[in-house]
Design a protein around this motif. Structure first.
Motif, PDB file in Angstrom:
ATOM      1  N   TYR A 143      23.286 -11.878   3.673  1.00  0.00           N
ATOM      2  CA  TYR A 143      23.100 -10.428   3.834  1.00  0.00           C
ATOM      3  C   TYR A 143      23.271  -9.984   5.281  1.00  0.00           C
ATOM      4  O   TYR A 143      23.919  -8.985   5.566  1.00  0.00           O
ATOM      5  CB  TYR A 143      21.706 -10.015   3.344  1.00  0.00           C
ATOM      6  CG  TYR A 143      21.530 -10.043   1.859  1.00  0.00           C
ATOM      7  CD1 TYR A 143      22.526  -9.583   0.998  1.00  0.00           C
ATOM      8  CD2 TYR A 143      20.347 -10.507   1.291  1.00  0.00           C
ATOM      9  CE1 TYR A 143      22.343  -9.598  -0.381  1.00  0.00           C
ATOM     10  CE2 TYR A 143      20.166 -10.525  -0.082  1.00  0.00           C
ATOM     11  CZ  TYR A 143      21.164 -10.076  -0.920  1.00  0.00           C
ATOM     12  OH  TYR A 143      20.979 -10.090  -2.266  1.00  0.00           O
ATOM     13  N   LEU A 170      13.851  -6.607  -1.260  1.00  0.00           N
ATOM     14  CA  LEU A 170      14.317  -7.929  -1.683  1.00  0.00           C
ATOM     15  C   LEU A 170      15.380  -8.541  -0.802  1.00  0.00           C
ATOM     16  O   LEU A 170      15.542  -9.764  -0.776  1.00  0.00           O
ATOM     17  CB  LEU A 170      14.828  -7.854  -3.120  1.00  0.00           C
ATOM     18  CG  LEU A 170      13.798  -8.227  -4.173  1.00  0.00           C
ATOM     19  CD1 LEU A 170      13.555  -9.729  -4.147  1.00  0.00           C
ATOM     20  CD2 LEU A 170      12.460  -7.508  -3.957  1.00  0.00           C
ATOM     21  N   SER A 171      16.147  -7.734  -0.076  1.00  0.00           N
ATOM     22  CA  SER A 171      17.187  -8.340   0.752  1.00  0.00           C
ATOM     23  C   SER A 171      16.554  -9.122   1.894  1.00  0.00           C
ATOM     24  O   SER A 171      17.201  -9.998   2.464  1.00  0.00           O
ATOM     25  CB  SER A 171      18.154  -7.283   1.285  1.00  0.00           C
ATOM     26  OG  SER A 171      17.480  -6.347   2.087  1.00  0.00           O
ATOM     27  N   SER A 219      13.316 -13.392  -7.330  1.00  0.00           N
ATOM     28  CA  SER A 219      14.298 -12.354  -7.003  1.00  0.00           C
ATOM     29  C   SER A 219      15.046 -11.857  -8.242  1.00  0.00           C
ATOM     30  O   SER A 219      15.914 -10.997  -8.134  1.00  0.00           O
ATOM     31  CB  SER A 219      15.301 -12.870  -5.960  1.00  0.00           C
ATOM     32  OG  SER A 219      16.066 -13.930  -6.501  1.00  0.00           O
ATOM     33  N   LEU A 273      17.838  -4.939   7.363  1.00  0.00           N
ATOM     34  CA  LEU A 273      19.134  -5.517   7.717  1.00  0.00           C
ATOM     35  C   LEU A 273      19.743  -4.848   8.949  1.00  0.00           C
ATOM     36  O   LEU A 273      20.661  -5.390   9.552  1.00  0.00           O
ATOM     37  CB  LEU A 273      20.102  -5.414   6.530  1.00  0.00           C
ATOM     38  CG  LEU A 273      19.681  -6.229   5.306  1.00  0.00           C
ATOM     39  CD1 LEU A 273      20.644  -5.993   4.158  1.00  0.00           C
ATOM     40  CD2 LEU A 273      19.606  -7.705   5.635  1.00  0.00           C
ATOM     41  N   GLY A 311      16.726 -12.806   1.505  1.00  0.00           N
ATOM     42  CA  GLY A 311      18.020 -13.460   1.473  1.00  0.00           C
ATOM     43  C   GLY A 311      18.579 -13.542   0.080  1.00  0.00           C
ATOM     44  O   GLY A 311      17.977 -13.101  -0.898  1.00  0.00           O
ATOM     45  N   LYS A 312      19.753 -14.181   0.008  1.00  0.00           N
ATOM     46  CA  LYS A 312      20.527 -14.162  -1.230  1.00  0.00           C
ATOM     47  C   LYS A 312      20.191 -15.274  -2.194  1.00  0.00           C
ATOM     48  O   LYS A 312      20.660 -15.265  -3.326  1.00  0.00           O
ATOM     49  CB  LYS A 312      22.002 -14.347  -0.872  1.00  0.00           C
ATOM     50  CG  LYS A 312      22.690 -13.085  -0.507  1.00  0.00           C
ATOM     51  CD  LYS A 312      24.162 -13.392  -0.363  1.00  0.00           C
ATOM     52  CE  LYS A 312      24.974 -12.139  -0.472  1.00  0.00           C
ATOM     53  NZ  LYS A 312      26.395 -12.437  -0.274  1.00  0.00           N
ATOM     54  N   SER A 313      19.403 -16.234  -1.752  1.00  0.00           N
ATOM     55  CA  SER A 313      19.215 -17.394  -2.615  1.00  0.00           C
ATOM     56  C   SER A 313      18.535 -16.969  -3.912  1.00  0.00           C
ATOM     57  O   SER A 313      17.670 -16.102  -3.931  1.00  0.00           O
ATOM     58  CB  SER A 313      18.394 -18.458  -1.900  1.00  0.00           C
ATOM     59  OG  SER A 313      17.157 -17.907  -1.544  1.00  0.00           O
ATOM     60  N   LEU A 314      18.965 -17.579  -4.996  1.00  0.00           N
ATOM     61  CA  LEU A 314      18.478 -17.218  -6.314  1.00  0.00           C
ATOM     62  C   LEU A 314      17.140 -17.891  -6.562  1.00  0.00           C
ATOM     63  O   LEU A 314      16.973 -19.082  -6.333  1.00  0.00           O
ATOM     64  CB  LEU A 314      19.489 -17.653  -7.373  1.00  0.00           C
ATOM     65  CG  LEU A 314      20.886 -17.063  -7.193  1.00  0.00           C
ATOM     66  CD1 LEU A 314      21.825 -17.605  -8.252  1.00  0.00           C
ATOM     67  CD2 LEU A 314      20.863 -15.551  -7.238  1.00  0.00           C
TER      68      LEU A 314
END
Lengths: 340, 340, 340, 340
Positions: free
Chosen positions: B12, B178-179, B189, B310, B182-185
């Motif tokens: 992100y 939520l960002s 999330s 961000l 990070g992007k990890s699943l």
């Protein structure tokens, strides 16, 4: 440097115009008009603009605007510009009108769909209904297309223009976020009624239907009518249009895709995509993204088009039309990059 | 025109850096690095960037970056820059590091909170932990503060620096979208687990606690510890921090307000507000908005600070630090106007 | 089978009462009253109830209710029951009042926080402010606690009652979903202003503060005041309360946990959890879930309590109080299982 | 009192089955099976169930289930029951299968859409694909319809059965919330990718298409194919289906409405509405609400049907089928009232 006025600054489209024009390199906003909050600083009424502007909300005055400005944007509710904009038309003063008042050339049709009388036809005929991504704005009075109409017309243009579909088979299932309905408070815009919900509204009666039909008929005189429905989805911004039609003579996906790519080849804000676009990929930008699929079993082409209703569907397209009218680069002040 | 490289483009913060630097008037992005999608075009992996860039994702190569670029941004996960950035430190090549690897000067504290060994202390001491809105970046290795830390430290700076509160009474209740994670699943999330929900996490163990404490101690050596908790709220972007503390000697609201206004008088991105700021008023911008209230019954000052995690909490502050380091106007490429 | 009347059926709490009492095995709803939609079927006004009820909305009539019913629930706005409920008090007819009109025993305090005069003190003293999970309802006039107050008081009960904390150190950071503010339309309840946003409101002035203070003082006469703030989060239902306090004499986590487990040992609707509860885990149910953590560095205990504001925070607790008053099993008609 | 087993307890449908059957007055859940969390209490794995059950997750054992239970529910992923359920079929033991494994009678079609081999045809033919609201379940192996299929088939039943439309003109634009895709973690279920977004997926390839077609053909052998698309909307629960078709011979709205009312006259869970239903009006319930509109300009009928995908679209319909199979009242344990 063009001096411009925004009429209807307090609505969503007015605020979005402010955001765009405030950082537009060839524009100075000199007047912001409304019917409420007169005499108050914009940054007091909308504290998100604190430190960004000293502008004060003033009363509308057509003469003053024509004397001191180079163009005026109307971001007013339905029924306002048909009264307030007449002086500008008579003086051939540049107007970009984001409302629906001058989009229909036929007063009878206006009356039927807007439940109200239109401006006199002589004025209506001075206005140019102009999709910024198809052709070049010419008239000094631009009737900026509606949000649903923009996403739908760009999705249908290559199909209708090139006679690729059975004209009486068009089904459009369009969805909008809540800013599309404007700021007025209603049961249907209360958070509790929107979150975790979806609803269809204005069944067979949305006022964007006649402007879509009028434009499709210009592209193909054989066009008669389309089935068009509108639903609310729980997002703040964005329009997601799913369009379906029977393909005229069975063609393959590649030739349909190619028709779209040719139609929008040199258009900076229409992106013909290789896969179906997602709504979030255009939010905050002036893009209209389009994806398509062909189903040989049903002989139906599915077209998805997505826009930010306040950008490409309102203020963004208005600025693009302004750029065309004044001879600026089409994307001046509009080169926003999508975020996450 | 500075040539820059972004390491960790697919996260992100990396994508947000791309968005900012792509339209920064003094920057040309020349290299984007990642460990996945090597050789693929950025616009293929992230189709929202279609038509906006021809850049291809490449493997990280420190020598190549030092030869061809003027600066490098690390938007990598914890534990990456402590290995990859050492060459740059040795050559005193400009680095803006958005990760936590060089924020703590004490290896023991790093180990305790990150459950991992830090870079050697000689490298750590070369890095400058720099809040872009307080003072001027000087070192060639900038440890960009964490998102929670930024919003919390800006909220506490006038109070702690000017000794306006009882130092052992600080309670920070921080919330993030939520960002921030990070992007990890992960289960936490998944949309179904986030929508209509709120949850507190990393109780008394969030890794931003030590950098907040380290900085508060620099401002006031008497500072010992703060109570700091973090919760997830169902938004994509944004940090909303509520800070509470007992006022040292009962003071009125006006004098507290005045302390904040003086502290941030010439800071373009910190807006001391007259009423409590809302989260949405800073989303998409580099602002930190701060509002405060004093309760004479409890003698507690409440401070609310809001940022886009961000932007001001990651990429925006990183670009601001870059601007300072290279002598550009602080807000170059960062003058985003909030939308609705 | 008790016949009951609901006054204020059209609000959120009234509708939730309808939902609960309609399937309550010992209740028959015989009258639903409101000031709007008179003479209309409930299922026409709220089509989600189609096929579920034939009830028609009627005008309020105290005598008629006392003749034909066994109890009445007031789910009315502030200021209504203090006028309409007096007849019931004089006849000692069972009333469960969900509004704030009879929660405070001191007319001066009511006036200060509600900006209005209260009912006469003789009436106020007939009402019992009753948290359904602490003790047994006895009076025929139950002042059902407010939603924020319920979650906050259950979180603080073991600490304040058992003198486990420094009484002047309590900080409560409470968050609510949108249904908590009721159905009235306002800028702050418009979807566009709520989604992707968070905001603090009624700073140091929320009307639930005095009822919390009144009850804490009953539990511990040394209690003076608490710092209490309220924020909106983008969910429809739910209250999430984060409570912080300095522990009186440093104790460990186990003894705090044990105090909570003892305090609520036989309470079917208070679940003392081993980890921090999430908001979603109680939505649609009458549970109040509580989790806690102790930080030895700051000597602060953190307590998280979560409820569904329309259930445990309003209609659910009201039915539980009704069950107690009429001698039914406490959880009759209230055994809802949380969903995802 | 029937003893039942749930296989696949940890998925969304399994948990929803648990919620329904736990409070079903004629059911005792005696076994809950999964492949993970073996030996753990359900209330430890899903803390929202704390204090509500003592059940422990165990390994699947067909013999044990047949000995100790009266029926079994499969809430397993695609491909599981085609292996695990064969023993039950051979013994003619009652099974309600929520997965897609036994919905299609043709192994070739299964293979085409599920990219996998089906169970042997002798087993497939023992299963009854049964929409609980049309007819009466008879077979001991019930293939419970898919969520999209349920909402679509109920919307089309009166039109296709009564030959009211041109069969080759059906266009279905279906939208689903995120729980429809199950719990597995993927980029497309991350909160940041779902919130403020909408996307079309599985273009012309959703695995519910063949079961819809199979059933429509049973109702009308002339039926060939339908255009069916699926999109994700940012809600956790719910399916909203917009169906369009050309009316066979132009009929008016009243006669279409009447066809629906007759078709579902005695069906407690299908509500033919006078206006278009909203999604929220059925969430948490076993209802399918249907509304329709006729457009004389295009000769198109628009049908909107809404369901809760986990209730009517999965667990609710499964329990309804169970009730039919065992001779209970159809709505036993299913009389949930919609909330706000």
């Amino acid at each position: 440097m063009k001096k411009i006025a925004i009429v209807g600054i307090t609505g969503y489209s007015g605020l979005e115009l402010f955001r765009l024009l405030q950082s537009h390199p060839a524009v100075e906003i000199t007047k912001i008009c409304a019917t409420s909050h007169l005499g108050e600083k914009l940054s007091e009424v909308f504290p998100q603009f604190e430190s960004l502007t000293e502008l004060t909300i003033i009363e509308f005055d057509a003469q003053e605007i024509m004397e001191k400005c180079d163009a005026v944007f109307f971001a007013t509710s339905s029924g306002v510009s048909k009264k307030l904009a007449l002086d500008f038309i008579e003086q051939d003063f540049p107007v970009i009108d984001l409302s629906g008042d001058f989009r229909l050339e036929n007063p009878e049709i206006y009356k039927k769909w807007y439940k109200n009388t239109s401006a006199d036809i002589e004025y209506l005929l001075k206005a140019e209904y102009h999709l910024a991504d198809i052709g070049q704005a010419k008239a000094n009075y631009i009737a900026n297309p509606g949000c649903y109409a923009t996403a739908t017309l760009l999705a249908l243009y290559p199909l209708v223009k090139n006679q690729l579909i059975e004209l009486d088979s068009i089904i459009v299932d369009a969805k909008s976020g809540l800013s599309g309905a404007g700021k007025s408070l209603s049961v249907s815009s209360h958070f509790v009624n929107v979150a975790d919900n979806m609803s269809m509204y204005k069944i067979n009666s949305h006022q964007h239907i006649p402007e879509i039909a009028q434009q499709l008929k210009r592209w193909n005189p054989n066009f008669k009518a389309l089935q068009f429905s509108t639903s609310l989805i729980p997002v703040s911004r964005g329009i997601f249009v799913s369009t379906y039609a029977k393909v005229a003579d069975a063609v393959d996906f590649a030739s349909l895709q190619s028709a779209y790519e040719q139609a929008f080849a040199d258009k900076p804000f229409v992106r013909v995509r290789r896969q179906m676009p997602q709504l979030s990929e255009v939010i905050g930008t002036n893009f209209c993204d389009i994806g398509l699929a062909y189903n040989p079993v049903t002989n139906v082409v599915t077209v998805v088009s997505v826009i930010d209703n306040l950008m490409k569907g309102a203020a963004g397209q208005a600025v693009q039309n302004f750029n065309q009218l004044f001879g600026y680069e089409e994307n001046l002040g509009l080169d926003f990059i999508p975020s996450l």
